[in-house]
Design an enzyme around this catalytic site. Sequence first.
Site, short mmCIF file in Angstrom:
data_model
loop_
_atom_site.label_atom_id
_atom_site.label_comp_id
_atom_site.label_asym_id
_atom_site.label_seq_id
_atom_site.Cartn_x
_atom_site.Cartn_y
_atom_site.Cartn_z
N CYS A 2 -11.94 -6.87 -6.02
CA CYS A 2 -12.91 -7.50 -5.11
C CYS A 2 -12.66 -9.00 -5.10
CB CYS A 2 -14.33 -7.25 -5.60
SG CYS A 2 -14.70 -5.53 -5.89
N ARG A 27 -8.55 -8.82 -0.77
CA ARG A 27 -8.79 -8.25 -2.11
C ARG A 27 -9.68 -7.01 -2.04
NH1 ARG A 27 -7.58 -11.83 -6.19
NH2 ARG A 27 -8.99 -10.75 -7.60
N TRP A 75 -14.05 -3.94 -2.94
CA TRP A 75 -13.20 -2.74 -2.88
C TRP A 75 -13.87 -1.76 -3.83
CZ3 TRP A 75 -8.89 -0.80 -6.20
CH2 TRP A 75 -8.22 0.25 -5.60
N ASN A 101 -16.17 -8.77 -9.97
CA ASN A 101 -14.87 -8.14 -9.74
C ASN A 101 -14.44 -7.55 -11.08
OD1 ASN A 101 -12.33 -7.32 -8.92
ND2 ASN A 101 -11.41 -9.30 -9.39
N GLY A 102 -14.21 -6.23 -11.10
CA GLY A 102 -13.78 -5.58 -12.35
C GLY A 102 -14.52 -4.26 -12.51
N GLU A 481 11.61 2.04 -2.76
CA GLU A 481 10.78 0.95 -2.20
C GLU A 481 10.68 1.09 -0.68
OE1 GLU A 481 8.70 -0.94 -3.18
OE2 GLU A 481 8.47 -2.42 -1.60
N LYS A 485 7.11 1.36 1.35
CA LYS A 485 6.75 0.43 2.43
C LYS A 485 6.33 1.19 3.68
CE LYS A 485 6.06 -2.73 0.99
NZ LYS A 485 6.15 -2.41 -0.39
N GLU A 488 2.96 3.35 3.16
CA GLU A 488 1.69 2.66 2.85
C GLU A 488 1.15 1.89 4.05
OE1 GLU A 488 1.49 -0.52 -0.03
OE2 GLU A 488 3.59 -1.01 0.26
N HIS A 504 19.23 20.72 -4.35
CA HIS A 504 18.45 21.45 -5.37
C HIS A 504 17.02 21.69 -4.91
CE1 HIS A 504 21.76 21.04 -8.15
NE2 HIS A 504 21.84 19.76 -7.83
N LYS A 604 -4.93 -5.28 -2.44
CA LYS A 604 -3.76 -6.06 -2.82
C LYS A 604 -3.45 -5.95 -4.31
CE LYS A 604 -0.24 -8.64 -2.45
NZ LYS A 604 0.99 -7.95 -1.99
C1 AGP Z 1 3.16 -2.50 -2.88
O1 AGP Z 1 3.45 -2.68 -1.51
C2 AGP Z 1 1.76 -2.03 -3.13
N1 AGP Z 1 0.83 -2.95 -2.60
C3 AGP Z 1 1.51 -1.67 -4.58
O2 AGP Z 1 2.37 -0.60 -4.90
C4 AGP Z 1 1.73 -2.79 -5.62
O3 AGP Z 1 3.10 -3.07 -5.73
C5 AGP Z 1 1.23 -2.28 -6.98
O4 AGP Z 1 -0.16 -2.06 -6.89
C6 AGP Z 1 1.51 -3.25 -8.13
O5 AGP Z 1 0.86 -4.47 -7.91
P1 AGP Z 1 1.26 -5.73 -8.83
O6 AGP Z 1 2.71 -6.03 -8.58
O7 AGP Z 1 0.35 -6.83 -8.38
O8 AGP Z 1 1.02 -5.35 -10.25
#
Ligand code: AGP
Length: 609
Positions: A2, A27, A75, A101-102, A481, A485, A488, A504, A604
Amino acid sequence: MCGIVGYIGEEQAAPVLLEGLKRLEYRGYDSAGVAVYTGSGVQVVKSKGRLSVLEGILHEGEDLPGRVGIGHTRWATHGAPSDVNSHPQVSDGGLFAVVHNGIIENYLELKNHLKRRGVAFASDTDTEVVAQLLEYYYQGDVLDAIRQAIQRVEGSYALGVICAHCPEKVFAVRKDSPLIVGLGQGENFIASDVTAVLSHTRTICRLNDQEIAVLEQDGVRFYDRDLEPIEKTPEQVEWDVAAAEKSGYEHFMLKEIFEQPEALRKTISPRIRDGRVSLDGISLTREQIEGLSRVYIVACGTSYHVGAVAKYAFEKLLRLPIETDVASEFRYRDPVMDERSLVIIISQSGETADTLAALREAKRQGARTLAIVNVVGSTIANEADDVLYTWAGPEIAVASTKAYSTQLAVVYLIALYMAQELEALPPQELKASLKALEALPDQAEQCLSHKETIQYFASQYFNAKDIYFIGRNVDYAASLEASLKLKEISYIHSEAYTAGELKHGPISLIEEGTLVVAICTCRRLFDKMMSNIREVKARGAVVLGITTEDLRERLAQETDCQFCVPATLDFMLPSMSILPLQLFAYYAAGMKGCDIDKPRNLAKSVTVE
Ligand code: AGP
């Protein structure tokens, strides 16, 4: 995760809070709210939905007079997104308003304890427990109530607090979640990160765990958990507000994709001096490196995919056994570590709960820890034995791009530094490797200049139901990766497979028209990849091939379309092959009308387990 803000000063608080929350919406954006001390006590306005909903209710803040307040963009973790579960949360008697936040891990135990004492709860949140605890402990001294409350709560928190009996103060305290104090002229701020206060002040203090800040209009006092006064040294933030804005791009993600060359330059060039790698702030000695028995690389999501590449780089250069783990699995597999283990923790935000927990487990077992982090002063950065920053600047888009590229660069620097210290590479090879590393920013720039080609590919395939990425060795690491991308931000189903594994099982998924993206930049495995491409073509797949210019002709014979990236050393190839595939994901998501910077269900930084 958050975003929280707080303000005390000469301005009306509500507009300042809303402006700060706008900068923090990345956030979390399930709901938002503010609490302002008006002449007749603390008034709270909050609502489910994006910040714009709250702004509409508040008429940009005009309807909530007052110069002291706190705000929150959420969030959801405990309690579904709803008006009543939005923050600020208020104590039963209306004395305290709290933004958080937490996660309060023992909130149920505390809630039941308070309910047995007649406290009425309104929400399903863990945060409300903090507000109720403060009122429960309050005997006229807010600081002491905070001291007692943080002794009881377990878990992570960044808290902003205002009290109806203290109209000229904002209180803040944190543990494991980030919180900064902005120091202005006749006004002071709290925020989850600096972007929320940059338009008002560049002078900040970062709270450390269980430090308490008491903000008044003309100054801020700091205390430790026992209420002993402490001195904190302010720092000047160099970031421009523009750096956190979109700089003319339609989305933060596109801006950050095109910031990669510059981010790479900032991350690489200060660390190569006179033909040698010079790593700031790393205290890993040659003897320690020589004594290493194993290296673990632990992270989540995109940062984990950097670890997948790092494994190839480290094993090739150092002949050291490397284990890579997703952080959420790492500590639950009872890893065997000791003082001869090096655990490299990778995290853009430096606040990812799973990754932080892995770091703490590594330290508990006596391993040496080295963090690769983008956010200066973040919790992971502060707790690791050594930290190397990626100087990528703020990465706002949920989908990580420039952080990935700069994390890769730091991984190459670490591997080459260790090879240099161990004299594991002939001088000429080390020199050539550093030259290749220094060339990456310009090569990235050249690669990104062909964005229209990728935009065209995306226009052909953005309606695909499934898209598979295949590769071998470092190309497989890159495909992990690339697939993340795409899925997501475009919500297109996608998987990454080692090309050799298709036969396989996964090849049963291939049917007429299925799009397969084959990453074939690793020269010595190119022929193997051609066989795998023929396998999927024979089942009707459409294949987009990614390779280096010198292999284009051969690839064109087997694929429907090709994109070429600059050639570099094998273990650095993912730094190139990922670039067109970041753009592919971006354009496909845009053509599907997706919310590119704030994809559904994501945030994020995931500061909850
Ligand atoms: C990546 O595009 C995502 N947003 C997510 O996988 C992110 O990399 C992951 O949550 C790790 O975050 P961090 O690098 O801030 O620890």
